[in-house]
Motif scaffolding. Sequence first.
Motif, PDB file in Angstrom:
ATOM      1  N   ARG A 210       0.632  -1.302  -0.045  1.00 30.11           N
ATOM      2  CA  ARG A 210      -0.043  -0.065   0.074  1.00 30.11           C
ATOM      3  C   ARG A 210       0.897   1.358   0.111  1.00 30.11           C
ATOM      4  O   ARG A 210       1.750   1.388   0.701  1.00 30.11           O
ATOM      5  N   ALA A 211       0.353   2.148  -0.747  1.00 30.22           N
ATOM      6  CA  ALA A 211       1.086   3.793  -0.816  1.00 30.22           C
ATOM      7  C   ALA A 211       0.070   4.503  -0.347  1.00 30.22           C
ATOM      8  O   ALA A 211      -1.314   4.511  -0.922  1.00 30.22           O
ATOM      9  N   GLY A 212       0.314   5.487   0.523  1.00 29.15           N
ATOM     10  CA  GLY A 212      -0.846   6.241   1.161  1.00 29.15           C
ATOM     11  C   GLY A 212      -0.647   7.604   0.454  1.00 29.15           C
ATOM     12  O   GLY A 212       0.170   8.225   0.225  1.00 29.15           O
ATOM     13  N   PHE A 213      -1.983   8.189   0.643  1.00 28.02           N
ATOM     14  CA  PHE A 213      -1.996   9.499   0.086  1.00 28.02           C
ATOM     15  C   PHE A 213      -1.837  10.365   1.570  1.00 28.02           C
ATOM     16  O   PHE A 213      -2.947  10.866   2.061  1.00 28.02           O
ATOM     17  N   ASP A 214      -0.626  10.471   1.893  1.00 31.85           N
ATOM     18  CA  ASP A 214      -0.385  11.013   3.420  1.00 31.85           C
ATOM     19  C   ASP A 214       1.183  11.733   3.068  1.00 31.85           C
ATOM     20  O   ASP A 214       1.764  11.702   2.133  1.00 31.85           O
ATOM     21  N   ALA A 215       1.498  12.386   4.268  1.00 26.20           N
ATOM     22  CA  ALA A 215       2.827  13.045   4.238  1.00 26.20           C
ATOM     23  C   ALA A 215       4.074  12.047   4.387  1.00 26.20           C
ATOM     24  O   ALA A 215       5.274  12.294   3.860  1.00 26.20           O
ATOM     25  N   ALA A 216       3.730  10.971   4.787  1.00 30.21           N
ATOM     26  CA  ALA A 216       4.935   9.851   5.319  1.00 30.21           C
ATOM     27  C   ALA A 216       5.163   9.204   3.822  1.00 30.21           C
ATOM     28  O   ALA A 216       6.527   8.745   3.883  1.00 30.21           O
ATOM     29  N   THR A 217       4.429   8.947   3.069  1.00 25.22           N
ATOM     30  CA  THR A 217       4.621   8.214   1.917  1.00 25.22           C
ATOM     31  C   THR A 217       5.314   9.301   0.763  1.00 25.22           C
ATOM     32  O   THR A 217       4.976  10.415   0.345  1.00 25.22           O
ATOM     33  N   PRO A 218       6.631   8.893   0.201  1.00 20.11           N
ATOM     34  CA  PRO A 218       7.395   9.778  -0.642  1.00 20.11           C
ATOM     35  C   PRO A 218       6.672  10.152  -1.925  1.00 20.11           C
ATOM     36  O   PRO A 218       5.904   9.267  -2.348  1.00 20.11           O
ATOM     37  N   CYS A 219       6.836  11.353  -2.482  1.00 20.86           N
ATOM     38  CA  CYS A 219       6.131  11.712  -3.687  1.00 20.86           C
ATOM     39  C   CYS A 219       7.115  11.212  -4.750  1.00 20.86           C
ATOM     40  O   CYS A 219       8.236  11.671  -4.846  1.00 20.86           O
ATOM     41  N   ARG A 220       6.124  10.542  -5.982  1.00 23.69           N
ATOM     42  CA  ARG A 220       7.150  10.380  -7.107  1.00 23.69           C
ATOM     43  C   ARG A 220       6.121  10.428  -8.121  1.00 23.69           C
ATOM     44  O   ARG A 220       4.663  10.398  -8.068  1.00 23.69           O
ATOM     45  N   TYR A 221       6.613  10.639  -9.402  1.00 31.36           N
ATOM     46  CA  TYR A 221       5.746  10.663 -10.612  1.00 31.36           C
ATOM     47  C   TYR A 221       6.318  10.150 -11.791  1.00 31.36           C
ATOM     48  O   TYR A 221       7.339   9.685 -11.752  1.00 31.36           O
ATOM     49  N   LEU A 222       5.337  10.003 -12.653  1.00 34.75           N
ATOM     50  CA  LEU A 222       5.646   9.468 -13.836  1.00 34.75           C
ATOM     51  C   LEU A 222       5.988  10.480 -15.007  1.00 34.75           C
ATOM     52  O   LEU A 222       5.150  11.267 -15.146  1.00 34.75           O
ATOM     53  N   THR A 225       8.152   9.725 -20.540  1.00 35.39           N
ATOM     54  CA  THR A 225       8.322   8.546 -20.903  1.00 35.39           C
ATOM     55  C   THR A 225       8.177   7.196 -20.140  1.00 35.39           C
ATOM     56  O   THR A 225       8.095   6.122 -20.585  1.00 35.39           O
ATOM     57  N   GLY A 226       7.161   7.774 -19.219  1.00 30.46           N
ATOM     58  CA  GLY A 226       6.945   6.480 -18.139  1.00 30.46           C
ATOM     59  C   GLY A 226       7.593   6.353 -17.213  1.00 30.46           C
ATOM     60  O   GLY A 226       7.465   5.027 -16.546  1.00 30.46           O
ATOM     61  N   THR A 227       8.808   6.697 -16.989  1.00 32.72           N
ATOM     62  CA  THR A 227       9.897   6.528 -15.981  1.00 32.72           C
ATOM     63  C   THR A 227       9.536   7.063 -14.493  1.00 32.72           C
ATOM     64  O   THR A 227       8.987   8.198 -14.768  1.00 32.72           O
ATOM     65  N   VAL A 228       9.691   6.322 -13.688  1.00 32.57           N
ATOM     66  CA  VAL A 228       9.171   6.797 -12.218  1.00 32.57           C
ATOM     67  C   VAL A 228      10.286   7.969 -11.787  1.00 32.57           C
ATOM     68  O   VAL A 228      11.416   7.475 -11.789  1.00 32.57           O
ATOM     69  N   GLN A 229      10.108   9.220 -11.351  1.00 32.59           N
ATOM     70  CA  GLN A 229      10.835  10.200 -10.783  1.00 32.59           C
ATOM     71  C   GLN A 229      10.686  10.543  -9.554  1.00 32.59           C
ATOM     72  O   GLN A 229       9.312  10.726  -9.095  1.00 32.59           O
ATOM     73  N   ASP A 230      11.579  10.722  -8.605  1.00 30.33           N
ATOM     74  CA  ASP A 230      11.294  11.290  -7.314  1.00 30.33           C
ATOM     75  C   ASP A 230      10.961  12.728  -7.357  1.00 30.33           C
ATOM     76  O   ASP A 230      11.749  13.654  -8.216  1.00 30.33           O
ATOM     77  N   VAL A 231      10.469  13.574  -6.520  1.00 26.35           N
ATOM     78  CA  VAL A 231      10.209  14.781  -6.508  1.00 26.35           C
ATOM     79  C   VAL A 231      10.116  15.575  -5.201  1.00 26.35           C
ATOM     80  O   VAL A 231       9.530  14.816  -4.031  1.00 26.35           O
ATOM     81  N   SER A 232      10.608  16.668  -4.783  1.00 27.71           N
ATOM     82  CA  SER A 232      10.506  17.220  -3.514  1.00 27.71           C
ATOM     83  C   SER A 232       9.257  18.037  -3.448  1.00 27.71           C
ATOM     84  O   SER A 232       9.160  19.197  -4.106  1.00 27.71           O
TER      85      SER A 232
END
Length: 744
Positions: A210-222, A225-232
């Motif tokens: 499970r990934a939570g929609f909360d502050a504890a779960t790190p934010c990442r996006y696609l 190209t469909g590659t997963v990227q980290d984001v602050s």
Amino acid sequence: MATTLRIHPSIGVSRVGNSPDFILSPETSAGMPGPDSPISGGLPIRPGTEADPISDADLRDAQGALKPHAQRFRIFAYDPPPDGTYPYKGNVTEVTVGSQVDGKTVESIAWMVHMANKKANNWIIPENPAEDQSSNPDANFGVGGMAHYFNGATPNVRNGNFGKDADPMAGGGDGLPPDQVDLSDPMRLKSLVLDAGPKVICTSQGAGTRAGFDAATPCRYLDGTGTVQDVSYPVQFPAQAFSGLYQPAGPSLGSMGGMETDAQGRLLVIGSPGYAAGWMQNENNPGGAVPPGTPAEPFPLDSDIDNNGWFDDAGDGPVQAALTFGDGSTRLIEVPAWCICADPAYAPQVRNVVNIWDEVYNAWLRAPELALDTGIYDPAKGSYEQSYVVPFTEGVWTMFRAAHLQMFTTDLNQKGIGVHQRLSNVTAADEPSKFLNIKSFIRNPSAAPGSGNELQTGAPLMPLALGDTGASFLTVTETQYFFLEQWFAGTYDDAAESLTEGEKLDKVTLTNLLGGRFSPGIDLTFIVRDPYLYDQSWTDADTGPFRIGARKLDYGTAASGTPFLTVGYTPNRTVQNPVEPGDLCKFMALPWHTDYNSCATHSPSPNPQKPVPNTTLFWSWPAQRPVSVYTYDDYVANGNAFFGEQHFSVRGTGTQVESGDTLEGSAATENVGRYQVRLDMLSNWFNIGVVMQGPAIAGFEGKNDDLFLEVQSLLAGPSDWSQPWPILTTDKVYPDTAKPADDS
């Protein structure tokens, strides 16, 4: 050419629940007969199964907490590519882990969801008709929420005294006029918007992670190209902006639910915990309404729909996916689906006479910007095609079935029950003029207010429910009424509807949501009638109909500490694809609990009878918000036989009304079946029972499969007795010790 891929349903719905466990949102249409089962459609699904409907034993966990609903999203491949017509006529196959797409094997699927809630930084929901009727050809201009956004207008704003330039001692009420409040004020965006940011989950993490929609779960996006990227990303929850929060039930508002993948790689978006919280009037609040130094107190819950100083955790946002293939390449499905989080489903199999599908389909047919099917309605001509042969079951019978089912969630008298029982038996072969004279008592949606369409003597016009803001009574949509007219004229057949699996999910999901009375409603509201809410490039192969016009967000520009989301979508503006996360739920009640509490029965507003007002009480949302119910406990106690007396769905301690009492100037009878103190609903919504069909109830015995009975209510204590309709504002209230008689 690459195979066309789409995510379905185009608009999905999860539902709140205070349990960590969940059940799956239904994938069958409420009230519709099952092909191989006596159980009607609309029931949620047991997790881990393809389509097994739940029983009443699945509604709560071992501690008695109510389970949220999780919407299941799927990917479908279209071959050949869609040609811009609806419905699609080609081949459709579901894409899961291990599927072949363009000769390559899908090794994993990454899903991205971004949930937000902008309710506290939005306009109020006006309860009166719009006043300015200039430059608008519609005779019903003043009716419905959209009217308040014509000609560039907007209503007043929630928390109108909050912002960088606000007077700390400013008063309450509706706040400042909209032209004096800047919704894009960074202080408002940072403090009043709940924003979980983009979250990504991948099937390679394993089903059930499970990934939570909360502050504890790190934010990442696609990325593109469909590659997963980290984001602050600047994740925002109330505790970050306010040091003191009042939480009448449950934990802090630090989550808007979460997501998992199943064994096939499908996405499950889980509803939020369903809580609300208020901040303190004089603590860290530039819009405070009390002098500094006084004891910290939360803002009062003094409105059914617009409560300044409050948050809830029901969000919405886009759903995207990317495939990773065995050769290491990736493919982003760029056009998103959308997920909303709504109130609990307290009567999931009871159908609304007007549901969200009816509203959305009506808008898509009639709006020139969308023009879904000119073979039914041609916007250029402004008329329906009289040669269109309406499918009786889907186009007509569903309305009668809905009216029939609502006898189990309203306080109909015996005569009304008899009529509603017969409605479900109408067939395509029946002559409308001979079957209850149906045509004569269905309200025409095109009749202007004041035309006599509001009410009539004798048999009341149908639907027998309250209407939108500015309308006394509910009407079916123009398209529903046209379908009825085609049946009246004999221009119909009973052919089965031909939709692909993805299109079926789109429709079925929306048929289970409340339409019609958008003041504001429960699941979605008047904005579904706005063609600019949607992606108008729907004829493109990769898009398709019924998709939200999502703004393309550049997450690479996000910076911690700086609000990322903007004011976003405003109704009735010709802006293409303006919708951000949080833009759908922001037009709903704040918090949702107070609106649900209020909307049992009311007198019509505006009142259609003058100078002597109509004193009859009518139902607001009888399918989505049950008023009076038959309980399974009574059924069993009566020897497994139908028990003809009802209880209020919302009952027990805190709900009783004494005759002569009033709440905010309303009649005593208008206040039965709800909590007399709004705050009590925030602590009891998860104790309300659920209405389910008999065969879906564990241990049910009986020959009548078409009984719908309340189960799993945890409400206790004294309450008022439910009286048979009609109920007048001048009637007495019957306490727990006295049974009302049905004198109809």
